[in-house]
Design a protein around this motif. Structure first.
Motif, mmCIF file in Angstrom:
data_model
loop_
_atom_site.group_PDB
_atom_site.id
_atom_site.type_symbol
_atom_site.label_atom_id
_atom_site.label_comp_id
_atom_site.label_asym_id
_atom_site.label_seq_id
_atom_site.Cartn_x
_atom_site.Cartn_y
_atom_site.Cartn_z
ATOM 1 N N SER A 1 0.746 -1.266 0.040
ATOM 2 C CA SER A 1 0.186 0.144 -0.125
ATOM 3 C C SER A 1 0.839 1.355 -0.032
ATOM 4 C CB SER A 1 -0.776 0.028 1.232
ATOM 5 O OG SER A 1 -1.491 1.276 1.389
ATOM 6 N N LYS A 2 0.121 2.298 -0.262
ATOM 7 C CA LYS A 2 0.862 3.548 -0.324
ATOM 8 C C LYS A 2 0.878 4.173 1.219
ATOM 9 C CE LYS A 2 -0.180 5.272 -4.945
ATOM 10 N NZ LYS A 2 1.293 4.929 -5.224
ATOM 11 N N ASP A 3 0.602 3.347 2.148
ATOM 12 C CA ASP A 3 0.860 3.854 3.581
ATOM 13 C C ASP A 3 1.958 3.163 4.135
ATOM 14 O OD1 ASP A 3 0.528 1.077 3.790
ATOM 15 O OD2 ASP A 3 -1.393 1.025 5.062
ATOM 16 N N GLU A 4 2.894 2.737 2.867
ATOM 17 C CA GLU A 4 4.292 2.372 3.349
ATOM 18 C C GLU A 4 4.584 1.110 4.042
ATOM 19 O OE1 GLU A 4 6.575 5.693 4.811
ATOM 20 O OE2 GLU A 4 6.012 7.091 3.504
ATOM 21 N N THR A 5 3.489 0.395 3.747
ATOM 22 C CA THR A 5 3.735 -1.140 4.468
ATOM 23 C C THR A 5 3.403 -2.136 3.530
ATOM 24 O OG1 THR A 5 1.321 -1.272 5.353
ATOM 25 C CG2 THR A 5 2.791 0.095 6.719
ATOM 26 N N VAL A 6 3.709 -3.417 3.907
ATOM 27 C CA VAL A 6 3.416 -4.581 3.250
ATOM 28 C C VAL A 6 2.647 -5.450 4.483
ATOM 29 C CG1 VAL A 6 4.067 -6.709 2.193
ATOM 30 C CG2 VAL A 6 4.876 -4.757 1.414
ATOM 31 N N ARG A 7 1.409 -5.812 4.094
ATOM 32 C CA ARG A 7 0.830 -6.796 5.120
ATOM 33 C C ARG A 7 0.694 -8.178 4.823
ATOM 34 N NH1 ARG A 7 -2.479 -4.920 9.354
ATOM 35 N NH2 ARG A 7 -2.170 -2.666 9.562
ATOM 36 N N VAL A 8 0.666 -9.091 5.768
ATOM 37 C CA VAL A 8 0.849 -10.676 5.322
ATOM 38 C C VAL A 8 -0.484 -11.268 5.887
ATOM 39 C CG1 VAL A 8 2.243 -12.745 5.465
ATOM 40 C CG2 VAL A 8 3.426 -10.431 5.378
ATOM 41 N N TRP A 9 -1.126 -11.858 5.202
ATOM 42 C CA TRP A 9 -2.508 -12.520 5.378
ATOM 43 C C TRP A 9 -2.489 -13.936 5.470
ATOM 44 C CZ3 TRP A 9 -6.030 -8.310 6.778
ATOM 45 C CH2 TRP A 9 -5.417 -7.144 6.258
ATOM 46 N N ASP A 10 -2.947 -14.648 6.475
ATOM 47 C CA ASP A 10 -3.088 -15.906 6.538
ATOM 48 C C ASP A 10 -4.199 -16.277 5.650
ATOM 49 O OD1 ASP A 10 -4.529 -18.644 7.827
ATOM 50 O OD2 ASP A 10 -2.419 -18.693 7.916
ATOM 51 N N CYS A 11 -4.095 -17.261 4.771
ATOM 52 C CA CYS A 11 -5.107 -17.590 3.734
ATOM 53 C C CYS A 11 -6.184 -18.719 4.306
ATOM 54 C CB CYS A 11 -4.520 -18.336 2.386
ATOM 55 S SG CYS A 11 -3.423 -17.387 1.364
ATOM 56 N N GLN A 12 -5.856 -19.242 5.442
ATOM 57 C CA GLN A 12 -6.815 -19.937 5.923
ATOM 58 C C GLN A 12 -7.818 -19.183 6.860
ATOM 59 O OE1 GLN A 12 -7.220 -23.085 5.177
ATOM 60 N NE2 GLN A 12 -5.379 -23.008 3.797
ATOM 61 N N SER A 13 -7.330 -18.147 7.657
ATOM 62 C CA SER A 13 -8.109 -17.463 8.626
ATOM 63 C C SER A 13 -8.549 -16.060 8.222
ATOM 64 C CB SER A 13 -7.441 -17.519 9.982
ATOM 65 O OG SER A 13 -6.217 -16.638 9.740
ATOM 66 N N GLY A 14 -7.758 -15.694 7.263
ATOM 67 C CA GLY A 14 -7.861 -14.206 6.648
ATOM 68 C C GLY A 14 -7.480 -13.328 7.746
ATOM 69 N N GLN A 15 -6.718 -13.667 8.630
ATOM 70 C CA GLN A 15 -6.112 -12.781 9.698
ATOM 71 C C GLN A 15 -4.922 -12.204 9.309
ATOM 72 O OE1 GLN A 15 -7.699 -11.903 12.438
ATOM 73 N NE2 GLN A 15 -9.525 -13.058 11.261
ATOM 74 N N CYS A 16 -4.464 -10.920 9.522
ATOM 75 C CA CYS A 16 -3.355 -10.446 9.250
ATOM 76 C C CYS A 16 -2.247 -11.064 10.338
ATOM 77 C CB CYS A 16 -3.220 -8.802 9.407
ATOM 78 S SG CYS A 16 -1.717 -7.843 8.952
ATOM 79 N N MET A 17 -1.237 -11.360 9.593
ATOM 80 C CA MET A 17 -0.122 -12.256 10.517
ATOM 81 C C MET A 17 1.186 -11.151 10.598
ATOM 82 S SD MET A 17 -1.687 -15.053 10.635
ATOM 83 C CE MET A 17 -0.255 -15.951 11.734
ATOM 84 N N GLY A 18 1.345 -10.276 10.150
ATOM 85 C CA GLY A 18 2.298 -9.311 10.287
ATOM 86 C C GLY A 18 2.405 -7.958 9.391
ATOM 87 N N VAL A 19 3.093 -6.870 9.749
ATOM 88 C CA VAL A 19 3.109 -5.754 8.742
ATOM 89 C C VAL A 19 4.519 -5.604 8.716
ATOM 90 C CG1 VAL A 19 2.657 -3.408 8.856
ATOM 91 C CG2 VAL A 19 0.979 -4.904 9.888
ATOM 92 N N ILE A 20 5.096 -5.106 7.566
ATOM 93 C CA ILE A 20 6.350 -4.895 7.286
ATOM 94 C C ILE A 20 6.542 -3.281 6.958
ATOM 95 C CG2 ILE A 20 8.334 -5.257 5.843
ATOM 96 C CD1 ILE A 20 7.140 -8.017 5.150
ATOM 97 N N ASN A 21 6.991 -2.589 7.642
ATOM 98 C CA ASN A 21 7.281 -1.020 7.421
ATOM 99 C C ASN A 21 8.188 -1.005 6.196
ATOM 100 O OD1 ASN A 21 5.306 0.151 9.032
ATOM 101 N ND2 ASN A 21 6.131 -1.159 10.967
ATOM 102 N N LEU A 22 8.139 -0.178 5.251
ATOM 103 C CA LEU A 22 9.047 -0.078 4.043
ATOM 104 C C LEU A 22 9.697 1.246 4.218
ATOM 105 C CD1 LEU A 22 7.346 -2.061 1.375
ATOM 106 C CD2 LEU A 22 9.153 -2.887 2.821
ATOM 107 N N GLY A 23 9.173 2.271 4.847
ATOM 108 C CA GLY A 23 9.841 3.675 4.787
ATOM 109 C C GLY A 23 9.647 4.333 3.398
ATOM 110 N N GLY A 24 8.724 3.819 2.734
ATOM 111 C CA GLY A 24 8.371 4.355 1.362
ATOM 112 C C GLY A 24 7.202 3.619 0.580
ATOM 113 N N GLU A 25 6.169 4.553 -0.206
ATOM 114 C CA GLU A 25 5.107 4.133 -0.896
ATOM 115 C C GLU A 25 5.435 3.065 -1.657
ATOM 116 O OE1 GLU A 25 3.370 7.116 -2.788
ATOM 117 O OE2 GLU A 25 2.624 8.322 -0.665
ATOM 118 N N VAL A 26 4.348 2.009 -1.611
ATOM 119 C CA VAL A 26 4.571 0.898 -2.575
ATOM 120 C C VAL A 26 3.755 1.451 -3.967
ATOM 121 C CG1 VAL A 26 3.984 -1.489 -2.966
ATOM 122 C CG2 VAL A 26 4.516 -0.933 -0.619
ATOM 123 N N GLY A 27 4.688 1.113 -4.807
ATOM 124 C CA GLY A 27 4.332 1.669 -6.155
ATOM 125 C C GLY A 27 3.546 0.335 -7.084
#
Length: 436
Positions: free
Chosen positions: A161-187
């Motif tokens: 996202s342009k909120d400068e993060t990558v989120r990792v989701w579990d495909c079984q539960s649909g829950q967010c398993m982690g957030v990676i802060n990148l320090g820049g917008e994802v293009g």
């Protein structure tokens, strides 16, 4: 609002007060089946009932939400055919829909406070169409979702996202398993095998989801807007118009610079070059505005643009690409319709026409292995087209523009919009779609 005395009396009668049938008329629009006045100053039946409260229905009307997860093998797009834009199967009946009544999502329903219920003139659903349904909605991003990746061999979904993060989701539960802060917008974001590549300003981030290896590929100048993998090379289109290429070196276990392709004067948002020579062999100039997305599907190239067209290109005997079919997206009505009154105090709906620019293309197959093209536009919708006829199969709506579409396993596909929402969709089996 009807301010004259007679109008007030008619409104009072429609709400259930004493009825004087001598001067009251039956609503012309109600007879035609398209009255949208709430309340209407005229009768909605030939003779008024003894008593009626005229209250709109409060029954809930919306989509079923299933957060049970998603998994399975991934389909590969493949289409053979050349009769673009032609409807097959002889004469076909077309469903006539009332304008505006079923074409836009109710903004009050989105906010959870629509008082008209089933009588609302706008949709209380995120989609139109019986062949697919929404499984769940993933919440967490604060800005536009600009990339979605589902690496092979992984049970995780990655969204950038342009909120400068990558989120990792579990495909079984649909829950967010982690957030990676990148320090820049994802293009942009893509996956190839176990690798996930994320384009940010001045870098491409690479993760191997199997080995947990992480790398930063330098070289881009400005934002990375587009990436693609071909001939064992990773290509990235950057803000300054350059296309950079890297090749993975198994001996050193890293990506090494392989080429720098010049030719564009502005930011590269889509990539089409000759991979054998790494040379630009043709410039395609049929579009009249910015080309936002391209899609290679079998022997065809599809492109969409802010000029509101999808163009289908095919190679000629000389090897050049030429347009074989152009699909023009019709004008659409916005949700910002307004109410005005004529000289008689009768309210009328006015529709604000938008120019529809096209943003993103994605190809997949439905549950019957029929080729489907998904195309998002800047009216906050995604059109689903049967190919090669380009007949509309359905429509998806979002709070804001859909900038990321990704196909998944077992008929799944994902959309990410400008509000940060990621929706998970699935094609239904033919029998299930028929009985809905």
């Amino acid at each position: 609002m009807d301010l004259d005395g007679g109008g007030s009396k008619r409104v009072f009668q429609r709400l259930g007060g004493p009825v004087d049938t001598k001067n009251q008329k039956v609503c012309y629009h109600w007879r035609a089946g398209n009255c949208n006045r709430h309340p209407c100053p005229f009768l909605h039946r030939e003779l008024p009932p003894p008593s009626s409260n005229g209250a709109p229905s409060k029954r809930p009307h919306g989509f079923a939400d299933d957060s049970s997860g998603f998994s399975g093998p991934r389909p590969r797009p493949n289409y053979h055919g050349s009769t673009w834009g032609r409807v097959h199967g002889g004469a076909s009946s077309r469903t006539v829909r009332k304008p505006e009544r079923v074409s836009k999502v109710c903004k009050y329903w989105v906010q959870g406070n629509c008082g008209y219920g089933d009588e609302c003139r706008f949709l209380h659903s995120w989609s139109l169409g019986e062949s697919f349904s929404m499984l769940t909605q993933l919440e967490g991003h604060q800005k536009v979702v600009s990339g979605i990746a589902l690496p092979s061999g992984s049970d995780k979904l990655y969204t950038g996202s342009k909120d400068e993060t990558v989120r990792v989701w579990d495909c079984q539960s649909g829950q967010c398993m982690g957030v990676i802060n990148l320090g820049g917008e994802v293009g942009c974001m893509i996956n190839e095998g176990p690798w996930v590549f994320v384009g940010i300003p001045n870098f491409v981030k690479a993760w191997n989801t199997q080995t947990s290896a992480e790398m930063s590929l330098s070289g881009p100048v400005g934002q990375v807007y587009a990436m693609v993998v071909g001939n064992d090379l990773l290509f990235a289109g950057t803000q300054d118009g350059t296309i950079l290429a890297w090749k993975f070196n198994a001996a050193t276990n890293c990506f090494e610079p392989a080429a720098s392709l010049k030719g564009h004067n502005l930011g590269v948002v889509s990539l089409v070059w000759n991979l054998e020579t790494l040379q630009c062999i043709q410039t395609l100039k049929e579009h009249t505005s910015v080309v936002m997305s391209v899609l290679c599907w079998d022997q065809f190239l599809l492109s969409c643009s802010l000029d509101k067209t999808i163009k289908v290109w095919v190679a000629t005997e000389s090897g050049n690409l030429e347009v074989t079919y152009t699909h023009n997206e019709e004008h659409v009505c916005s949700n910002n319709s307004s109410v005005s009154q004529d000289d008689h105090g009768i309210s009328r709906w006015e529709c604000h026409v938008l120019e529809t620019g096209l943003l993103t293309l994605c190809g997949m197959h439905d549950s019957e292995a029929k080729p489907i093209l998904l195309c998002s536009s800047n009216d906050n919708s995604v059109h689903l087209y049967d190919l090669p006829s380009f007949s509309e199969r359905g429509k998806i709506f979002a709070k804001q523009e859909v900038r990321a579409i990704q196909i998944g396993p077992s008929g799944l596909f994902f959309t990410g919009d400008g509000s940060g929402q990621v929706k998970v969709w699935q094609w239904l089996a033919e029998q299930a779609a028929t009985t809905r």
